[in-house]
Design a protein around this motif. Structure first.
Motif, short mmCIF file in Angstrom:
data_model
loop_
_atom_site.label_atom_id
_atom_site.label_comp_id
_atom_site.label_asym_id
_atom_site.label_seq_id
_atom_site.Cartn_x
_atom_site.Cartn_y
_atom_site.Cartn_z
N GLY A 3 -10.07 -88.82 2.51
CA GLY A 3 -11.31 -88.31 1.91
C GLY A 3 -12.08 -87.43 2.85
N LYS A 41 -5.71 -101.01 -4.13
CA LYS A 41 -6.24 -100.45 -5.37
C LYS A 41 -6.50 -98.94 -5.24
CE LYS A 41 -10.16 -101.53 -7.58
NZ LYS A 41 -11.35 -102.36 -7.75
N GLY A 42 -7.11 -98.55 -4.13
CA GLY A 42 -7.43 -97.14 -3.93
C GLY A 42 -6.19 -96.28 -3.90
N ARG A 70 -13.89 -89.79 -2.92
CA ARG A 70 -15.22 -89.97 -2.34
C ARG A 70 -15.46 -91.43 -2.01
NH1 ARG A 70 -19.75 -86.41 -5.32
NH2 ARG A 70 -21.04 -87.54 -3.86
N LYS A 71 -14.91 -92.30 -2.86
CA LYS A 71 -15.10 -93.73 -2.62
C LYS A 71 -14.33 -94.20 -1.40
CE LYS A 71 -16.27 -95.80 -7.09
NZ LYS A 71 -15.67 -96.51 -8.23
N SER A 72 -13.14 -93.63 -1.19
CA SER A 72 -12.27 -94.20 -0.15
C SER A 72 -12.57 -93.65 1.23
CB SER A 72 -10.81 -93.97 -0.48
OG SER A 72 -10.52 -92.59 -0.42
N TYR A 75 -15.59 -80.65 -2.27
CA TYR A 75 -15.12 -81.41 -3.43
C TYR A 75 -14.72 -80.49 -4.57
CZ TYR A 75 -16.14 -85.81 -1.20
OH TYR A 75 -16.12 -86.87 -0.34
N ARG A 83 -13.60 -88.42 -7.48
CA ARG A 83 -14.38 -89.65 -7.38
C ARG A 83 -13.66 -90.70 -6.55
NH1 ARG A 83 -16.76 -92.81 -12.34
NH2 ARG A 83 -16.79 -94.41 -10.76
N ALA A 84 -12.35 -90.84 -6.81
CA ALA A 84 -11.57 -91.84 -6.07
C ALA A 84 -11.58 -91.52 -4.58
CB ALA A 84 -10.15 -91.89 -6.61
#
Lengths: 301, 320
Positions: A301, B242-243, B318-320, A133, B315-316
């Motif tokens: 991701g 949205k993502g 990690r969420k997706s 990250y 952050r975006a």
């Protein structure tokens, strides 16, 4: 309009009654096709000047065919003692400098990216996710913000006007993204093959060389070509860090454009050659990878 | 720099035999192997760490350091600069040209990034779904071509299109229309238009991919429930994308903040300061006025915005 922006899935798969299909699809495609083509034509407008001027004599900032069509602008660029004003001298050298910068950046970036991405993908090292990250985080930083301090550092270390140090700076700025898409590519190579190699007694390095790397060739090509295109097109970094005999084509074109008694025809021919390189590379790349997948790394991701 | 490759050769020594010679089974070899892997990892990542630390990390730290000094490119402070605390920032926040470039940066973001690339890119992706494959390929190809052209050339193409004696003026003249010099009268509109043209392909490709992967059963369910196409777009498609929107917005914002060449070639930030954005103002301060330290204060502002946005991006993801 409201009726027809239907985000239906693949029409072949959809089992709508014939009447409903008729109302949403068949009536409209021609209209939408024409609209899309109109958008395409509008997007072509800025290209007109560049292309026409490159193939006509005595070009100006406007479009004019009065000089007649010619390919002489291109051959004139590489003539040893070009009469066509400022351009001619230095075109070959500028393209070679561009090749040095982007080729060097491409090779070093690709090699280091694979070396870094492999353990990130394969080994269960502590803090691995944080590191991944952190690398993604760095891909987002505006590189333009560090160009002045970099110049300042380069001046004090006497690195200014060195192609080699410029290559290394370009490498440092392309590495985070390259490592990340490299990691995603290696993630997609099946682990079983490596385990088999490992059972057979192959060490990490041998596994990487003989098993993983060959399977990652498409991924390597994406990293390499993408890095090459980015460095080839980069204007700001060489503009700040390099000077006259070492300037790449991007900066040379800028300097020619700034001169008042400019030979626009020669300049446009030069610009067209310069532009053709990333365009051709991109076409090769998208043929191999199918367009968008090149950026799957940026979104996955 | 020569350090990294040398280390690489030297340190591979111990890890290689450990892996190549099979050891008797037991607890010790596993630990040994784990250790060998750590060493290998460290060796493999050394070139990356050295390059990033030296040529990116150091300049980033140096940005903050320089912004606290009074260094200039010429004159007495070129060699012997002093720390002057936050004076550069005090001066910057009172500088009307800095205020103007902040406003223009916002206009550039809203005009060319959000409306021009995110919204228009989404609309293009929707439009392409209604078109035949051939039209999709041709028009998509043209739009992507605009994006692959080096930015510098794009800047000149737009300069020749809109500038004095350029193509649009010629066209207006030919049909007897008056032509105002857009680059002078509406410089921000001109660069917004150019950046939309140049950048929309990225968002378009992102949304095309997202729409292609969109679950059709959701749409079919909505259709069965009697939702029209607009309703389906607004209430079924948009919330589910949205993502993609979030990631696209962040990436496009970062790319636009990082943009310098297009404005530099088309208007040079002018006329006056009318199209000056943060990046061009930073350049002008540093390399036209030689006020290196003051210019890095602008860099610090750019960096901080970038840090915040990058954090959002991570952050975006990690969420997706």
């Amino acid at each position: 309009m409201a009726q027809t922006i239907a985000i239906s899935g693949d029409t072949r798969a959809r089992r709508a009654p014939a009447a409903a299909r008729h109302s949403t699809r068949s009536a409209s495609p021609r209209g939408w096709n024409i609209l899309a083509l109109a958008v395409g034509v509008l997007f072509l407008v800025p290209f007109i000047w560049l292309v026409v001027t490159a193939f006509t004599k005595n070009g100006t900032l406007a479009v004019s065919f009065s000089g007649g069509l010619t390919t002489g602008n291109f051959s004139g660029l590489f003539a040893a003692n070009s009469a066509s004003e400022a351009i001619g001298e230095g075109v070959g050298g500028a393209l070679l400098n561009s090749l040095y910068l982007s080729g060097g950046t491409m090779v070093i970036t690709t090699v280091i990216a694979v070396l870094t991405a492999y353990p990130l993908s394969r080994f269960n090292i502590p803090g691995r996710n944080v590191l991944v990250y952190a690398i993604v985080f760095v891909t987002g930083l505006p590189i333009i913000a560090v160009i002045i301090p970099t110049y300042d550092i380069f001046v004090s270390l006497n690195f200014v006007n060195s192609l080699w140090w410029t290559v290394l700076f370009l490498t440092a700025t392309s590495l985070p993204f390259a490592v990340w898409i490299g990691k995603n590519f290696i993630d997609s190579v099946p682990l079983e093959l490596e385990e088999a190699a490992s059972t057979d007694g192959a060490g990490t390095w041998r596994t990487l060389r003989h098993i993983t790397a060959p399977l990652c060739v498409p991924g390597l090509l994406v990293i390499a070509i993408y890095t090459f295109i980015q460095s080839w097109s980069n204007f700001f970094v060489p503009f700040i860090l390099l000077q006259t005999p070492k300037l790449p084509a991007s900066v040379t074109i800028y300097q020619f454009f700034g001169e008042h008694t400019i030979n626009y025809s020669g300049l446009c021919a030069f610009a067209l050659i310069f532009t053709a390189v990333p365009v051709v590379l991109y076409v090769l790349l998208s043929k191999r990878t199918g367009g968008v997948s090149m950026f799957s790394g940026a979104v996955k991701g | 720099m020569s350090v990294a490759p040398t280390e690489l050769v030297i340190e591979t020594g111990p890890s290689n035999p450990a892996a190549a010679n099979p050891r008797p089974r037991g607890a010790r070899p596993t630990r040994r192997r784990q250790r060998a892997r750590m060493v290998t990892t460290a060796v493999m990542m050394t070139p990356f760490a050295v390059l990033l630390g030296g040529l990116l990390g150091w300049p980033i730290v140096w940005t903050f350091v320089l912004s606290l000094t009074n260094e200039e490119l010429t004159g007495p402070t070129a060699l012997h600069h002093q720390f002057i605390g936050l004076s550069n920032f005090n001066q910057l926040f009172a500088d009307p040209n800095f205020g103007a470039s902040l406003v223009h940066t916002l206009q550039y973001l809203v005009g060319s990034a959000y409306i021009g690339q995110v919204v228009f890119g989404f609309v293009l992706a929707l439009l392409f779904r209604q078109c035949s494959r051939t039209v999709q390929a041709i028009v998509g190809g043209i739009i992507i071509l605009s994006w692959v052209v080096p930015e510098l050339i794009a800047g000149f193409m737009w300069y020749a299109l809109l500038g004095q004696g350029g193509v649009l003026q010629q066209a207006a003249h030919a049909i007897g229309l008056p032509y105002s010099q857009i680059l002078v009268t509406h410089p921000m509109a001109a660069v917004n238009l150019a950046n939309t043209w140049r950048g929309v392909a990225f968002s378009m490709m992102l949304f095309t991919a997202a729409l292609a992967a969109f679950p059709t059963d959701l749409l079919e369910a909505a259709q069965v429930d009697g939702a029209g196409s607009v309703k389906r777009t607004l209430f079924v498609v948009l919330p589910n994308l949205k993502g993609t929107f979030l990631i696209d917005i962040v990436l496009v914002t970062l790319a636009t903040l990082n943009d310098f060449v297009l404005i530099f070639t088309m208007t040079g930030g002018g006329p006056g300061e009318e199209s000056q954005v943060l990046s061009t103002y930073m350049y002008q301060l540093g390399f036209t006025e030689y006020r290196i330290a003051y210019a890095t204060a602008v860099s610090v502002v750019l960096l901080i915005i970038g840090v915040v946005l990058s954090a959002f991006y991570v952050r975006a993801l990690r969420k997706s």
